[in-house]
Design a protein around this motif. Structure first.
Motif, PDB file in Angstrom:
ATOM      1  N   CYS A   6       0.831  -1.204   0.000  1.00  0.00           N
ATOM      2  CA  CYS A   6       0.000   0.000   0.000  1.00  0.00           C
ATOM      3  C   CYS A   6       0.869   1.259   0.000  1.00  0.00           C
ATOM      4  CB  CYS A   6      -0.901  -0.015   1.229  1.00  0.00           C
ATOM      5  SG  CYS A   6      -1.876   1.494   1.430  1.00  0.00           S
ATOM      6  N   LYS A   8       0.001   4.090   0.972  1.00  0.00           N
ATOM      7  CA  LYS A   8      -0.379   4.920   2.122  1.00  0.00           C
ATOM      8  C   LYS A   8       0.211   4.397   3.429  1.00  0.00           C
ATOM      9  CE  LYS A   8      -3.081   7.407  -0.476  1.00  0.00           C
ATOM     10  NZ  LYS A   8      -2.604   8.724  -0.947  1.00  0.00           N
ATOM     11  N   CYS A   9       0.124   3.062   3.640  1.00  0.00           N
ATOM     12  CA  CYS A   9       0.540   2.521   4.941  1.00  0.00           C
ATOM     13  C   CYS A   9       1.531   1.365   4.824  1.00  0.00           C
ATOM     14  CB  CYS A   9      -0.685   2.078   5.742  1.00  0.00           C
ATOM     15  SG  CYS A   9      -1.443   0.555   5.162  1.00  0.00           S
ATOM     16  N   CYS A  58      -5.979  -2.379  -0.002  1.00  0.00           N
ATOM     17  CA  CYS A  58      -5.044  -2.567   1.109  1.00  0.00           C
ATOM     18  C   CYS A  58      -5.758  -3.322   2.228  1.00  0.00           C
ATOM     19  CB  CYS A  58      -4.538  -1.221   1.617  1.00  0.00           C
ATOM     20  SG  CYS A  58      -3.524  -1.373   3.112  1.00  0.00           S
ATOM     21  N   CYS A  61      -5.630  -0.516   5.631  1.00  0.00           N
ATOM     22  CA  CYS A  61      -6.302   0.791   5.678  1.00  0.00           C
ATOM     23  C   CYS A  61      -7.442   0.926   4.670  1.00  0.00           C
ATOM     24  CB  CYS A  61      -5.302   1.921   5.490  1.00  0.00           C
ATOM     25  SG  CYS A  61      -4.736   2.156   3.793  1.00  0.00           S
ATOM     26  N   PHE A  63      -7.245   1.402   1.409  1.00  0.00           N
ATOM     27  CA  PHE A  63      -6.921   2.185   0.214  1.00  0.00           C
ATOM     28  C   PHE A  63      -7.147   1.339  -1.037  1.00  0.00           C
ATOM     29  CE2 PHE A  63      -3.731   3.409  -2.985  1.00  0.00           C
ATOM     30  CZ  PHE A  63      -4.144   4.721  -3.221  1.00  0.00           C
TER      31      PHE A  63
HETATM   32 ZN   LIG Z   1      -2.890   0.836   3.433  1.00  0.00          ZN
END
Ligand SMILES: [Zn+2]
Length: 73
Positions: A6, A8-9, A58, A61, A63
């Motif tokens: 991911c 983002k995370c 994801c 999270c 996403f």
């Molecule tokens: Zn994520």
């Protein structure tokens, strides 16, 4: 096979696809160009390049990231 991470995370992502709930018999397709319609309201799709769509989620999270596969036909 490489596990996608991911952006983002940095957790693991899993492949899937999106459907419109009222059109549950079709997988989403990406069409090239700007959308335009016939006078009766239907989208003009003939002659456009088209690609299947894979959407990755994801696990942590939620996403979503979509990308085109193909081209079709
Ligand atoms: Zn994520």
């Amino acid at each position: 096979m490489k596990t996608e991470r991911c952006p983002k995370c940095n957790s693991e992502m899993v492949d899937g696809f999106l459907i419109d709930r009222d059109k549950a018999d079709r997988v989403q397709t990406w069409f090239e160009g700007e959308p335009s319609k016939y006078w009766f309201g239907m989208l003009r799709l003939r002659g456009r390049a088209r690609f299947g769509v894979v959407t990755r989620r994801c696990r942590r999270c939620g996403f979503l990231e979509s990308f085109a596969t193909g081209p079709e036909r």
